[in-house]
Every structure is written in C-alpha cells, then in structure tokens.
Write an enzyme that holds these catalytic residues in place. Structure first.
Site, PDB file in Angstrom:
ATOM      1  N   LYS A  42     -16.904  61.883  33.830  1.00 17.67           N
ATOM      2  CA  LYS A  42     -16.516  60.882  34.839  1.00 17.67           C
ATOM      3  C   LYS A  42     -15.385  61.415  35.708  1.00 17.67           C
ATOM      4  O   LYS A  42     -15.422  61.314  36.928  1.00 17.67           O
ATOM      5  CB  LYS A  42     -16.063  59.594  34.140  1.00 17.67           C
ATOM      6  CG  LYS A  42     -15.365  58.612  35.052  1.00 17.67           C
ATOM      7  CD  LYS A  42     -14.874  57.384  34.316  1.00 17.67           C
ATOM      8  CE  LYS A  42     -13.500  57.488  33.731  1.00 17.67           C
ATOM      9  NZ  LYS A  42     -12.377  57.445  34.699  1.00 17.67           N
ATOM     10  N   ASN A  43     -14.363  61.986  35.068  1.00 17.83           N
ATOM     11  CA  ASN A  43     -13.171  62.382  35.816  1.00 17.83           C
ATOM     12  C   ASN A  43     -13.401  63.596  36.716  1.00 17.83           C
ATOM     13  O   ASN A  43     -12.555  63.908  37.547  1.00 17.83           O
ATOM     14  CB  ASN A  43     -12.006  62.657  34.867  1.00 17.83           C
ATOM     15  CG  ASN A  43     -11.418  61.365  34.307  1.00 17.83           C
ATOM     16  OD1 ASN A  43     -11.871  60.279  34.649  1.00 17.83           O
ATOM     17  ND2 ASN A  43     -10.425  61.488  33.441  1.00 17.83           N
ATOM     18  N   ARG A 101      -8.563  53.484  39.953  1.00 16.07           N
ATOM     19  CA  ARG A 101      -7.488  54.235  40.571  1.00 16.07           C
ATOM     20  C   ARG A 101      -7.976  55.452  41.373  1.00 16.07           C
ATOM     21  O   ARG A 101      -7.415  55.794  42.412  1.00 16.07           O
ATOM     22  CB  ARG A 101      -6.570  54.675  39.430  1.00 16.07           C
ATOM     23  CG  ARG A 101      -5.320  55.279  39.862  1.00 16.07           C
ATOM     24  CD  ARG A 101      -4.440  55.534  38.658  1.00 16.07           C
ATOM     25  NE  ARG A 101      -3.388  56.452  39.020  1.00 16.07           N
ATOM     26  CZ  ARG A 101      -2.267  56.081  39.607  1.00 16.07           C
ATOM     27  NH1 ARG A 101      -2.034  54.825  39.876  1.00 16.07           N
ATOM     28  NH2 ARG A 101      -1.361  56.969  39.940  1.00 16.07           N
ATOM     29  N   CYS A 147      -6.657  51.463  34.909  1.00 15.03           N
ATOM     30  CA  CYS A 147      -6.237  51.005  33.584  1.00 15.03           C
ATOM     31  C   CYS A 147      -4.742  50.728  33.556  1.00 15.03           C
ATOM     32  O   CYS A 147      -3.948  51.495  34.096  1.00 15.03           O
ATOM     33  CB  CYS A 147      -6.539  52.083  32.544  1.00 15.03           C
ATOM     34  SG  CYS A 147      -8.259  52.207  32.115  1.00 15.03           S
ATOM     35  N   ARG A 189       2.172  54.035  36.795  1.00 14.69           N
ATOM     36  CA  ARG A 189       1.276  54.905  37.540  1.00 14.69           C
ATOM     37  C   ARG A 189       1.517  54.885  39.056  1.00 14.69           C
ATOM     38  O   ARG A 189       0.666  54.434  39.827  1.00 14.69           O
ATOM     39  CB  ARG A 189      -0.181  54.564  37.217  1.00 14.69           C
ATOM     40  CG  ARG A 189      -0.486  54.687  35.756  1.00 14.69           C
ATOM     41  CD  ARG A 189      -1.933  54.443  35.449  1.00 14.69           C
ATOM     42  NE  ARG A 189      -2.740  55.651  35.569  1.00 14.69           N
ATOM     43  CZ  ARG A 189      -4.043  55.673  35.335  1.00 14.69           C
ATOM     44  NH1 ARG A 189      -4.678  54.583  35.023  1.00 14.69           N
ATOM     45  NH2 ARG A 189      -4.727  56.791  35.432  1.00 14.69           N
ATOM     46  N   SER A 196       0.519  66.176  38.295  1.00 16.87           N
ATOM     47  CA  SER A 196      -0.359  65.002  38.380  1.00 16.87           C
ATOM     48  C   SER A 196      -1.788  65.410  38.739  1.00 16.87           C
ATOM     49  O   SER A 196      -2.011  66.123  39.721  1.00 16.87           O
ATOM     50  CB  SER A 196       0.190  64.038  39.437  1.00 16.87           C
ATOM     51  OG  SER A 196      -0.840  63.215  39.934  1.00 16.87           O
ATOM     52  N   VAL A 197      -2.732  64.918  37.949  1.00 17.47           N
ATOM     53  CA  VAL A 197      -4.147  65.208  38.197  1.00 17.47           C
ATOM     54  C   VAL A 197      -4.567  64.612  39.551  1.00 17.47           C
ATOM     55  O   VAL A 197      -5.115  65.302  40.415  1.00 17.47           O
ATOM     56  CB  VAL A 197      -5.017  64.616  37.057  1.00 17.47           C
ATOM     57  CG1 VAL A 197      -6.503  64.707  37.388  1.00 17.47           C
ATOM     58  CG2 VAL A 197      -4.709  65.321  35.745  1.00 17.47           C
ATOM     59  N   ASP A 228      -6.001  61.175  27.097  1.00 17.90           N
ATOM     60  CA  ASP A 228      -7.229  60.376  27.034  1.00 17.90           C
ATOM     61  C   ASP A 228      -7.914  60.420  25.669  1.00 17.90           C
ATOM     62  O   ASP A 228      -8.924  59.741  25.453  1.00 17.90           O
ATOM     63  CB  ASP A 228      -8.222  60.843  28.116  1.00 17.90           C
ATOM     64  CG  ASP A 228      -7.823  60.348  29.500  1.00 17.90           C
ATOM     65  OD1 ASP A 228      -6.857  59.580  29.601  1.00 17.90           O
ATOM     66  OD2 ASP A 228      -8.495  60.738  30.478  1.00 17.90           O
ATOM     67  N   ILE A 278       2.600  61.304  28.510  1.00 16.38           N
ATOM     68  CA  ILE A 278       2.039  61.199  29.873  1.00 16.38           C
ATOM     69  C   ILE A 278       2.204  59.782  30.432  1.00 16.38           C
ATOM     70  O   ILE A 278       2.675  59.601  31.553  1.00 16.38           O
ATOM     71  CB  ILE A 278       0.533  61.592  29.899  1.00 16.38           C
ATOM     72  CG1 ILE A 278       0.325  62.967  29.254  1.00 16.38           C
ATOM     73  CG2 ILE A 278      -0.016  61.545  31.318  1.00 16.38           C
ATOM     74  CD1 ILE A 278       0.828  64.144  30.045  1.00 16.38           C
ATOM     75  N   ARG A 294     -17.006  51.507  32.012  1.00 15.27           N
ATOM     76  CA  ARG A 294     -16.455  52.318  33.106  1.00 15.27           C
ATOM     77  C   ARG A 294     -16.580  53.803  32.789  1.00 15.27           C
ATOM     78  O   ARG A 294     -16.752  54.604  33.702  1.00 15.27           O
ATOM     79  CB  ARG A 294     -14.969  51.988  33.322  1.00 15.27           C
ATOM     80  CG  ARG A 294     -14.719  50.641  33.944  1.00 15.27           C
ATOM     81  CD  ARG A 294     -13.252  50.477  34.265  1.00 15.27           C
ATOM     82  NE  ARG A 294     -12.763  51.662  34.972  1.00 15.27           N
ATOM     83  CZ  ARG A 294     -11.504  52.035  35.037  1.00 15.27           C
ATOM     84  NH1 ARG A 294     -10.567  51.332  34.441  1.00 15.27           N
ATOM     85  NH2 ARG A 294     -11.158  53.116  35.707  1.00 15.27           N
TER      86      ARG A 294
HETATM   87  C1  UD1 Z   1      -6.017  61.217  35.535  1.00 12.38           C
HETATM   88  C2  UD1 Z   1      -7.240  60.778  34.768  1.00 12.38           C
HETATM   89  C3  UD1 Z   1      -6.843  59.981  33.533  1.00 12.38           C
HETATM   90  C4  UD1 Z   1      -5.883  60.797  32.675  1.00 12.38           C
HETATM   91  C5  UD1 Z   1      -4.720  61.324  33.507  1.00 12.38           C
HETATM   92  C6  UD1 Z   1      -3.818  62.280  32.762  1.00 12.38           C
HETATM   93  C7  UD1 Z   1      -9.014  60.501  36.359  1.00 12.38           C
HETATM   94  C8  UD1 Z   1      -9.905  59.565  37.095  1.00 12.38           C
HETATM   95  N1  UD1 Z   1      -8.072  59.937  35.620  1.00 12.38           N
HETATM   96  O1  UD1 Z   1      -5.317  60.042  35.934  1.00 12.38           O
HETATM   97  O2  UD1 Z   1      -8.028  59.689  32.784  1.00 12.38           O
HETATM   98  O3  UD1 Z   1      -5.370  59.986  31.652  1.00 12.38           O
HETATM   99  O4  UD1 Z   1      -5.209  62.015  34.675  1.00 12.38           O
HETATM  100  O5  UD1 Z   1      -4.547  63.348  32.279  1.00 12.38           O
HETATM  101  O6  UD1 Z   1      -9.173  61.693  36.426  1.00 12.38           O
HETATM  102  N2  UD1 Z   1       2.610  60.161  38.310  1.00 12.38           N
HETATM  103  C9  UD1 Z   1       3.712  59.899  39.086  1.00 12.38           C
HETATM  104  N3  UD1 Z   1       3.549  59.892  40.448  1.00 12.38           N
HETATM  105  C10 UD1 Z   1       2.350  60.163  41.044  1.00 12.38           C
HETATM  106  C11 UD1 Z   1       1.241  60.442  40.225  1.00 12.38           C
HETATM  107  C12 UD1 Z   1       1.400  60.434  38.854  1.00 12.38           C
HETATM  108  O7  UD1 Z   1       4.811  59.655  38.594  1.00 12.38           O
HETATM  109  O8  UD1 Z   1       2.267  60.141  42.278  1.00 12.38           O
HETATM  110  C13 UD1 Z   1       2.759  60.153  36.835  1.00 12.38           C
HETATM  111  C14 UD1 Z   1       1.913  59.073  36.180  1.00 12.38           C
HETATM  112  O9  UD1 Z   1       2.576  57.837  36.172  1.00 12.38           O
HETATM  113  C15 UD1 Z   1       1.743  59.643  34.795  1.00 12.38           C
HETATM  114  C16 UD1 Z   1       1.652  61.152  35.047  1.00 12.38           C
HETATM  115  O10 UD1 Z   1       2.219  61.353  36.339  1.00 12.38           O
HETATM  116  O11 UD1 Z   1       2.878  59.365  34.030  1.00 12.38           O
HETATM  117  C17 UD1 Z   1       0.258  61.731  35.017  1.00 12.38           C
HETATM  118  O12 UD1 Z   1      -0.565  60.990  35.889  1.00 12.38           O
HETATM  119  P1  UD1 Z   1      -1.801  61.641  36.651  1.00 12.38           P
HETATM  120  O13 UD1 Z   1      -2.020  63.018  36.133  1.00 12.38           O
HETATM  121  O14 UD1 Z   1      -1.585  61.481  38.103  1.00 12.38           O
HETATM  122  O15 UD1 Z   1      -2.977  60.701  36.172  1.00 12.38           O
HETATM  123  P2  UD1 Z   1      -4.174  60.128  37.030  1.00 12.38           P
HETATM  124  O16 UD1 Z   1      -4.586  61.122  38.064  1.00 12.38           O
HETATM  125  O17 UD1 Z   1      -3.870  58.740  37.433  1.00 12.38           O
END
Ligand code: UD1
Length: 458
Positions: free
Chosen positions: A22-23, A131, A155, A160, A202-203, A345, A367, A437
């Site tokens: 999915k991701n 998201r 979620c 986030r 950040s992913v 995850d 995380i 989902r």
């Molecule tokens: C993606 C994945 C999710 C996984 C997560 C971490 C998808 C659709 N979702 O979520 O399943 O759990 O990666 O591997 O691929 N953060 C900030 N500022 C930002 C962005 C992120 O502070 O602008 C923080 C977040 O709050 C969190 C951390 O960075 O604490 C990691 O988040 P991120 O890697 O961005 O996760 P997602 O991309 O939302």
C-alpha cells in the site's frame, strides 16, 4: 459497520500470498500527475486507501483504467457535466468489494493518464480520510505551478505535522499560505532546485519533495531523506519516467530537474508490513506458513526479532517460511526507528506476539508519540502491558481470552487479530474499516491457513 469475528486456538498452516505494498502503491499512483502520458502500475493491492486515492486523482483529471481478467482495459473514471470522477461502485471494486470480487490472489494492473490536470484543488473530504493524499501537493506544484490541498488526516497515531513537507517545497521556491485548513501553494516562474536538509527522515516529506523536484529547474539535493523501500520504488518509477535521480536507496538524493516526464510501466514492491504481520501471526499461533512473494531483504530487522523470539524463519525460492512448534516465545526488546531498523508499522503486531512470551519485553516507539492505542484493547484480551512514555513493558501471560475489542488505527487493529488468533474463545473486532484500508482480504488469507475467522456485515 462490518466486524471481524474469530475463534482463537488454531495453528496457521499453509500459504499466504503477499500483496503489493500500500505504502508504495500510493505514491506511485500520485506520480501519474507528473506526466501527460499513461503510467501503468502492476501488482496493486485491493484496498480502500487505493480507492480513496483513485477518487481524488480522478477529481484532479487522471483517467483510470483497470486491466480485466481477459487482459483488456476497462475505464473506471467517467465524466458528468464536464467533470471527471470515479463513482462509488468503481471505488468499491478497486477496494476489492465489488460484486465480481471473489478473492483471487494476484495484484491489479491500473493505467493512470493525466493528459491534462483539470483541477489543482484536493478537497478536505478525501484528503482527511488518508494522509498520503497530501502528497499530491508536490507533483501538482511541479507540473502546474499551483495547488491548494487540504491539510491531511490519516491514522490518529500522533500529531503528524507537515512542516517538513512545506519547508522543503518553500526551499524549491513555492510560496505557501495556510487558509481555512488548506495549504495554498504557488510558484512564480516554476520551482527551482535547492539544497534541502530534513531535520528527521520523513517518508511523506521525502515523497512529496522528490516528486516536486523532478520537474524543478536545476539540481536539488535532499539530505537526511527517508530510505524506506517504498521511496526507492517511487524513485525508480520516476527514473523510468525520465527523471534524473542519483543516490537512490541512500539518505542523500540528488535530482537534476527535467522539462517533461513520460509514461512508464512499474511494478509495486511486495508489502513488507503485510508480510511481517502474517509472520508474527504464524509465530503467535504456531504452525507452518509460507509467505509467497515476500522479500526478506525488505524487513530484515523484523525477521531478526522474530528469530530471536524463537520463531523459525527460512528463506525459500517462493518467499519466506515461518514455523514454530511447541516452544515458548522468548521475550525480545525492540526499538522502532526509520528504515532499515524495526518499523513502527510492525510495533503493535510484535507487541501482540510478546503478550504470550515467557517474560518481559520492552517496546520503544521513537517515530510516533501516540502509537500505543492498541495497549488498552490488548488488555481486554488479558495482555499485561504497562506504559512509560515512549516505552511499553509487555509481561507475557500463559493465555489470552477472546473478547469484543475495537480497532483504533490500521496497524493497531491487526495486532488485535493476531492476539485473537491465539486467544481462547471468540474475539470480535469492530471498526474494521481501519483494517480494510491496508490489509487485502485478511479474513480470506487467514482462513485459507486454518484460522476460524469471518466478516460479519454490519
Ligand atoms: C509513512 C507511512 C506510515 C509509517 C510512517 C513511518 C505511508 C502512506 N505511511 O507515514 O505507514 O508509519 O511513514 O515509517 O507511507 N514529521 C514531522 N513533520 C513532517 C513530517 C513528519 O514532524 O512534516 C514526523 C511525524 O510526526 C513522525 C515522523 O516525522 O513523528 C515520521 O513521519 P513520516 O515518516 O512523515 O510518516 P508518514 O509519511 O506520515
């Protein structure tokens, strides 16, 4: 609302086909916004998140066709009063719940064509459900120079924020304002390459900024980029579409912008989280399960934790074989961290496994700050877990007992399934839409291996 009912106590024995991730599928679908030529994606999973994103992409002007079982393209999008959309029935079909959808393993093939971007507005109604929809911002800016995208939902596992996404896009020259819950972004004269250093990997921010940078003028360097395999899948897709990216798979991505991208055909990688989840389920119940199509290289840290817990993990030419017979589970401490460390995850699923280990195990979540919501629900099944900030101490018990529980987020809900499979008696899980989902036909895959599990339509 549907519920899952299961009676625990049965070993899992058999084969589980692992779906496309999915991701990875979500950002690959979004990449279709970057070209006026068709992007063909194979091995897409049947999930509601895929359907939600397809609906949003259709509203932006992406025509979507699916390959049917005879190998012909069928158009899913339709036009009413000039506006392209994907109807509810087609969305259901993409999610794997259409009338013709007796479960057949094997991913879907979609063709996404954004001949013309018809709208640069991503509405709250769809973005708030998932998201990853927010990631349309970067490619829309790159291709059209403007976008207004609702701030995301997803979620509820922490605050986030999206500050890293916005800072990265601003560095590329975007002018960004926030108004009534929307990010309003524009560029004067297009995006320009820049040096960006994320304060954390950040992913989502890496996906978003990478997709913006491929069409920016000049060179962009993203430092401290996330290295998850799903990012590599996207970067390789972008290269197949004509983008120039060096450092794929590392934390420094160097992108040289090009004027135009073209169509391509790309396969979605296997879902390491789904594979890890079923590996933990088999470890929990005991038995012998082969996860076909699972690539062990994508989740080594989780497989090592499983082995340390006393679960046998063998790599075969078909995928991964998981076996456990009789021996008690050894407690194993884990710390969630960015790839290649133990993934957040899989934290809830591993916690479920540890609830029946022979001693205490510590789960440290680095995380997301609010990712222990499964703890209270696991406690309803008899698990003993105490919380200390970002740490959970799991004290193994001899047996769990089935109970009604509630799914709270995508990965948390599947930890309840794993615990329920080993619990004595019946467990019912409500709010199953969280599971739908991200887990393709979970009850079909598990019942094929001997689990007593079914869906109760609500
Ligand atoms: C993606 C994945 C999710 C996984 C997560 C971490 C998808 C659709 N979702 O979520 O399943 O759990 O990666 O591997 O691929 N953060 C900030 N500022 C930002 C962005 C992120 O502070 O602008 C923080 C977040 O709050 C969190 C951390 O960075 O604490 C990691 O988040 P991120 O890697 O961005 O996760 P997602 O991309 O939302």
């Amino acid at each position: 609302m549907d519920r899952i009912r299961l009676t625990g106590g049965y070993e899992l024995n058999g084969t589980i086909p692992i779906s496309g991730a999915k991701n990875a599928a979500l950002p690959l679908m979004i990449a279709s916004l970057l070209t006026d030529e068709p992007l063909v994606l194979t091995n897409l999973p049947r999930l509601t998140d895929i359907a939600t994103l397809a609906r949003l992409l259709a509203e932006l002007g992406v025509e979507i066709d699916v390959m049917n079982s005879s190998g012909e393209w069928e158009t899913l999008t339709s036009r009413t009063e000039g506006r392209l959309s994907l109807g509810a029935d087609q969305a259901k079909r993409l999610a794997g719940f259409g009338p013709d959808t007796k479960y057949r393993p094997g991913g879907r093939t979609l063709r996404l064509t954004a001949k013309k971007i018809e709208s640069t507005h991503a509405d709250y109604e769809l973005v708030s459900r998932m998201r990853a929809s927010f990631w349309v911002l970067g490619p829309l800016l790159g291709r059209c120079g403007e976008a207004d995208v609702s701030l995301p939902g997803g979620c509820a596992i922490g605050t986030r924020p999206v500050d890293l996404h916005l800072q990265g896009l601003e560095k590329l020259g975007a002018n960004i304002e926030l108004d009534k819950g929307y990010v309003i972004a524009s560029t004067k004269g297009g995006l320009k390459g820049a040096e960006i250093r994320f304060s954390m990997p950040s992913v989502g921010a890496t996906h978003n900024v990478l997709m913006a940078a491929v069409l920016a003028k000049g060179e962009t360097v993203i430092e401290n980029a996330a290295r998850e395999p799903e990012i590599t899948n996207l970067a390789e897709c972008l290269v197949a579409m004509g983008a120039k990216i060096d450092g794929i798979g590392t934390s420094t991505l160097r992108i040289t912008g090009v004027d135009k991208l073209h169509g391509a055909e790309v396969a979605v990688i296997c879902d390491r989280i789904e594979a890890g989840t079923y590996a933990m389920a088999a470890g929990m119940t005991g038995g012998d399960v082969t996860l076909t199509g699972a690539d062990p290289a994508l989740f080594e840290a989780a497989l090592q934790a499983l082995s340390a817990a006393g679960v046998t993990v063998d790599h075969t030419d078909k995928g991964i074989r998981i076996t456990r017979s009789g021996t008690p589970l050894t407690p194993v401490d884990i710390v969630t961290q960015p790839y290649p460390a133990f993934p957040t995850d899989l934290q809830a699923q591993f916690m479920a496994l540890m609830t029946m280990a022979d001693g205490n195990a510590q789960m440290t979540e680095t995380i997301f700050e609010n990712r222990f919501m499964h703890v209270q629900e696991l406690a309803r099944l008899g698990a003993l877990v105490s919380l200390h900030g970002d740490r959970a101490i799991v004290s193994g018990v001899k047996a769990l007992r089935g109970a009604p529980v509630m799914a709270t987020d995508l990965r948390a809900s599947v930890s309840l399934v794993i615990a329920g499979l080993a619990a004595e008696g019946e467990t019912t899980i409500s709010r199953v839409y969280h599971l739908d989902r991200g887990f393709e036909r979970l009850e079909d895959k598990l019942s094929a291996c001997g689990a007593d599990i079914s869906r109760l339509p609500g």
